[in-house]
Design a protein around this motif. Structure first.
Motif, PDB file in Angstrom:
ATOM      1  N   MET A   1      31.352  18.859  56.574  1.00 17.29           N
ATOM      2  CA  MET A   1      32.527  19.122  55.772  1.00 17.29           C
ATOM      3  C   MET A   1      32.311  18.542  54.376  1.00 17.29           C
ATOM      4  N   ALA A   2      32.491  19.353  53.364  1.00 16.99           N
ATOM      5  CA  ALA A   2      32.266  18.937  51.984  1.00 16.99           C
ATOM      6  C   ALA A   2      33.475  18.176  51.445  1.00 16.99           C
ATOM      7  N   ILE A   3      33.191  17.224  50.580  1.00 19.95           N
ATOM      8  CA  ILE A   3      34.248  16.445  49.940  1.00 19.95           C
ATOM      9  C   ILE A   3      34.523  17.063  48.579  1.00 19.95           C
ATOM     10  N   SER A   4      35.770  17.394  48.334  1.00 18.85           N
ATOM     11  CA  SER A   4      36.172  17.928  47.039  1.00 18.85           C
ATOM     12  C   SER A   4      36.600  16.767  46.149  1.00 18.85           C
ATOM     13  N   PHE A   5      35.787  16.478  45.145  1.00 20.76           N
ATOM     14  CA  PHE A   5      36.120  15.378  44.255  1.00 20.76           C
ATOM     15  C   PHE A   5      37.363  15.700  43.427  1.00 20.76           C
ATOM     16  N   GLU A   6      37.562  16.980  43.099  1.00 19.47           N
ATOM     17  CA  GLU A   6      38.758  17.348  42.350  1.00 19.47           C
ATOM     18  C   GLU A   6      40.012  17.042  43.159  1.00 19.47           C
ATOM     19  N   LYS A   7      39.955  17.300  44.465  1.00 17.75           N
ATOM     20  CA  LYS A   7      41.115  16.996  45.304  1.00 17.75           C
ATOM     21  C   LYS A   7      41.236  15.490  45.533  1.00 17.75           C
ATOM     22  N   ALA A   8      40.121  14.814  45.679  1.00 16.82           N
ATOM     23  CA  ALA A   8      40.146  13.376  45.947  1.00 16.82           C
ATOM     24  C   ALA A   8      40.667  12.577  44.752  1.00 16.82           C
ATOM     25  N   PHE A   9      40.266  12.959  43.549  1.00 13.58           N
ATOM     26  CA  PHE A   9      40.646  12.201  42.362  1.00 13.58           C
ATOM     27  C   PHE A   9      41.893  12.748  41.690  1.00 13.58           C
ATOM     28  N   GLY A  10      42.209  14.012  41.935  1.00 14.19           N
ATOM     29  CA  GLY A  10      43.407  14.609  41.347  1.00 14.19           C
ATOM     30  C   GLY A  10      43.374  14.612  39.832  1.00 14.19           C
ATOM     31  N   ILE A  11      44.466  14.207  39.239  1.00 10.24           N
ATOM     32  CA  ILE A  11      44.627  14.234  37.789  1.00 10.24           C
ATOM     33  C   ILE A  11      44.079  12.967  37.129  1.00 10.24           C
ATOM     34  N   LEU A  12      43.603  12.024  37.919  1.00 14.52           N
ATOM     35  CA  LEU A  12      43.162  10.724  37.403  1.00 14.52           C
ATOM     36  C   LEU A  12      42.083  10.822  36.323  1.00 14.52           C
ATOM     37  N   PRO A  13      41.023  11.625  36.490  1.00 13.26           N
ATOM     38  CA  PRO A  13      40.033  11.716  35.401  1.00 13.26           C
ATOM     39  C   PRO A  13      40.623  12.249  34.098  1.00 13.26           C
ATOM     40  N   ASP A  14      41.547  13.216  34.214  1.00 11.44           N
ATOM     41  CA  ASP A  14      42.199  13.739  33.012  1.00 11.44           C
ATOM     42  C   ASP A  14      43.071  12.668  32.372  1.00 11.44           C
ATOM     43  N   SER A  15      43.718  11.864  33.197  1.00 12.42           N
ATOM     44  CA  SER A  15      44.550  10.772  32.692  1.00 12.42           C
ATOM     45  C   SER A  15      43.706   9.796  31.875  1.00 12.42           C
ATOM     46  N   LEU A  16      42.510   9.502  32.369  1.00 10.17           N
ATOM     47  CA  LEU A  16      41.623   8.594  31.639  1.00 10.17           C
ATOM     48  C   LEU A  16      41.194   9.192  30.303  1.00 10.17           C
ATOM     49  N   GLN A  17      40.938  10.489  30.286  1.00 11.61           N
ATOM     50  CA  GLN A  17      40.559  11.142  29.028  1.00 11.61           C
ATOM     51  C   GLN A  17      41.697  11.102  28.022  1.00 11.61           C
TER      52      GLN A  17
END
Length: 132
Positions: free
Chosen positions: A1-17
């Motif tokens: 089963m693949a891990i979706s980093f977009e689902k795991a991290f959500g909006i957090l990377p965009d928040s940091l940007q």
């Protein structure tokens, strides 16, 4: 089963940007506090984050290698700030104390987001290694 980093991290990377961009804007205000005619600028964090969330949900993909990836670009939500103090006489409206406070607040939110991201990564590592 693949891990979706977009689902795991959500909006957090965009928040940091968005927080990083906001820090740049505030730092520019502080750096130009003595520049005649300089007008303080600011970002609306909530609006910028909402736009990032919309881009993330849209799931846009590049169809050609020369196309811009709009998901990684922060819309320029930078606008002139309504001044809290009157013009200093030379056209500059930067309130250095307010800018320093905004910078400190933004920095604290950025650090909290980093800590939250680190805990997410730690949880993913544990899930991958079986809790070891």
């Amino acid at each position: 089963m693949a891990i979706s980093f977009e689902k795991a991290f959500g909006i957090l990377p965009d928040s940091l940007q968005v927080r990083a961009k906001n820090a740049e804007v505030i730092a520019a205000n502080i750096a130009n506090a003595d520049t005649p005619g300089y007008k303080a600028k600011g970002m609306d964090f909530q609006t910028a984050l909402a736009q990032a969330a919309n881009r993330q949900q849209a799931g846009m993909t590049k169809t050609h290698e020369k196309h811009f990836d709009v998901r990684t670009e922060i819309n320029n939500d930078v606008d002139f700030r309504v001044p809290n103090q009157p013009d200093t006489g030379d056209g500059n409206n930067v309130d250095v104390q307010m800018e320093r406070n905004l910078y400190l607040e933004n920095s604290m939110h950025y650090q909290a987001s980093i800590q939250f991201l680190n805990s997410k990564i730690k949880g993913l590592k544990q899930a991958i290694s079986g809790g070891k």
